[in-house]
Enzyme design. Structure first.
Site, PDB file in Angstrom:
ATOM      1  N   HIS A   1      35.910  14.206   7.672  1.00  0.00           N
ATOM      2  CA  HIS A   1      35.584  14.386   8.904  1.00  0.00           C
ATOM      3  C   HIS A   1      34.319  13.530   9.331  1.00  0.00           C
ATOM      4  O   HIS A   1      33.508  13.414   8.292  1.00  0.00           O
ATOM      5  CB  HIS A   1      35.161  15.877   9.409  1.00  0.00           C
ATOM      6  CG  HIS A   1      34.227  16.192   8.606  1.00  0.00           C
ATOM      7  ND1 HIS A   1      32.815  16.549   9.242  1.00  0.00           N
ATOM      8  CD2 HIS A   1      34.037  16.884   7.434  1.00  0.00           C
ATOM      9  CE1 HIS A   1      32.012  17.199   8.223  1.00  0.00           C
ATOM     10  NE2 HIS A   1      32.783  17.580   7.311  1.00  0.00           N
TER      11      HIS A   1
ATOM     12  N   ASP B   1      32.950  21.973   5.009  1.00  0.00           N
ATOM     13  CA  ASP B   1      32.332  22.013   6.255  1.00  0.00           C
ATOM     14  C   ASP B   1      32.899  23.236   7.133  1.00  0.00           C
ATOM     15  O   ASP B   1      34.086  23.485   7.468  1.00  0.00           O
ATOM     16  CB  ASP B   1      32.338  20.769   7.239  1.00  0.00           C
ATOM     17  CG  ASP B   1      31.273  20.569   8.204  1.00  0.00           C
ATOM     18  OD1 ASP B   1      31.447  21.566   9.037  1.00  0.00           O
ATOM     19  OD2 ASP B   1      30.339  19.930   8.251  1.00  0.00           O
TER      20      ASP B   1
ATOM     21  N   ARG C   1      32.795  23.484  10.250  1.00  0.00           N
ATOM     22  CA  ARG C   1      33.349  23.086  11.569  1.00  0.00           C
ATOM     23  C   ARG C   1      34.711  22.887  11.644  1.00  0.00           C
ATOM     24  O   ARG C   1      35.323  22.380  12.394  1.00  0.00           O
ATOM     25  CB  ARG C   1      32.559  22.073  12.063  1.00  0.00           C
ATOM     26  CG  ARG C   1      31.005  22.451  12.195  1.00  0.00           C
ATOM     27  CD  ARG C   1      30.319  21.172  12.539  1.00  0.00           C
ATOM     28  NE  ARG C   1      30.085  20.371  11.418  1.00  0.00           N
ATOM     29  CZ  ARG C   1      29.442  19.150  11.293  1.00  0.00           C
ATOM     30  NH1 ARG C   1      28.858  18.843  12.439  1.00  0.00           N
ATOM     31  NH2 ARG C   1      29.202  18.622  10.319  1.00  0.00           N
TER      32      ARG C   1
ATOM     33  N   CYS D   1      30.193  14.114   8.009  1.00  0.00           N
ATOM     34  CA  CYS D   1      30.242  14.839   6.948  1.00  0.00           C
ATOM     35  C   CYS D   1      28.709  14.837   6.149  1.00  0.00           C
ATOM     36  O   CYS D   1      28.280  13.673   5.712  1.00  0.00           O
ATOM     37  CB  CYS D   1      31.340  14.145   6.021  1.00  0.00           C
ATOM     38  SG  CYS D   1      31.489  15.041   4.342  1.00  0.00           S
TER      39      CYS D   1
ATOM     40  N   CYS E   1      37.301  19.232   3.609  1.00  0.00           N
ATOM     41  CA  CYS E   1      36.014  19.572   3.191  1.00  0.00           C
ATOM     42  C   CYS E   1      35.463  20.594   3.554  1.00  0.00           C
ATOM     43  O   CYS E   1      36.244  21.402   4.513  1.00  0.00           O
ATOM     44  CB  CYS E   1      35.051  18.659   4.053  1.00  0.00           C
ATOM     45  SG  CYS E   1      33.153  18.610   3.820  1.00  0.00           S
TER      46      CYS E   1
END
Length: 206
Positions: free
Chosen positions: A98, A44, A46, A101, A42
């Site tokens: 994750h 993302d 993080r 999400c 992803c």
């Protein structure tokens, strides 16, 4: 919040530290790459592929998008997959989702608009495919399960791709893995696996 100059200064500091630890690091990287894994994850902020599995530059070939999708019509993803398998001959392909999400959360809400909404149609198809199981869950449990189911379905998409099927038929030993990352503790959990020559996906026990 850092400005552009602070990021450039951080880059120089990072490069110095790397050379201090390994004087030939950049010399080896300039000569070529030999990654051991293709990471499909992803976007993302993080979830950094190299940090999550603690690997140095050159070890992880990466493709990222919202909600770690492997869409058969996505030429970007297919080109990355082809290069990783045919040119770099990576031994492992990981699809990693994750918990928490944003793409999964959005797919459980009312449809939005624009490019993100169109992209999430693929995730809504996963939701529809597993509607009976998801109907039994509520709140965070439903969201977490859709994260997991999405990873499993994307691994299936990788396994069904012409690139991987042709590679397996030619004798490649590339193994597919589906993992989920927990942003609350930094740990990965395996969800599924597909070995070359395997008849179907192996789902990890609960």
């Amino acid at each position: 919040m850092g400005d552009a100059d602070s990021f450039l200064a951080a880059n120089r500091a990072w490069a110095r530290r790397l050379v201090e630890a390994d004087p030939r690091a950049f010399e080896r990287m300039a000569a070529g790459q030999a990654p051991e894994v293709l990471w499909i994850g992803c976007s993302d902020s993080r979830v950094s592929a190299t940090q999550v599995i603690d690997q140095p530059p050159g070890k992880v070939f990466v493709h990222r998008n919202i909600a770690n999708q492997v869409v058969p019509s996505d030429l970007n993803a297919l080109a990355v997959l082809q290069y990783a398998v045919e040119v770099l001959t990576v031994p492992h392909i990981v699809v990693c989702g994750h918990y928490g999400c944003g793409g999964v959360q959005a797919s459980l809400a009312a449809p939005g608009h624009g490019a993100v909404a169109r992209w999430l149609r693929h995730l809504r198809q996963v939701r529809q495919l597993h509607r009976a199981e998801l109907a039994e869950l509520r709140g965070a449990a439903r969201e977490r399960r859709l994260v997991e189911l999405n990873v499993i379905e994307q691994v299936r998409n990788v396994a069904r791709s012409g690139v991987v099927r042709d590679a397996w038929e030619a004798g490649a030993r590339t193994t597919l893995h589906g993992w989920v990352y927990d942003v609350s503790d930094g740990l990965l959990t395996p969800l599924c696996r597909r070995a070359p020559g395997g008849a179907s996906l192996e789902i990890a026990p609960d």
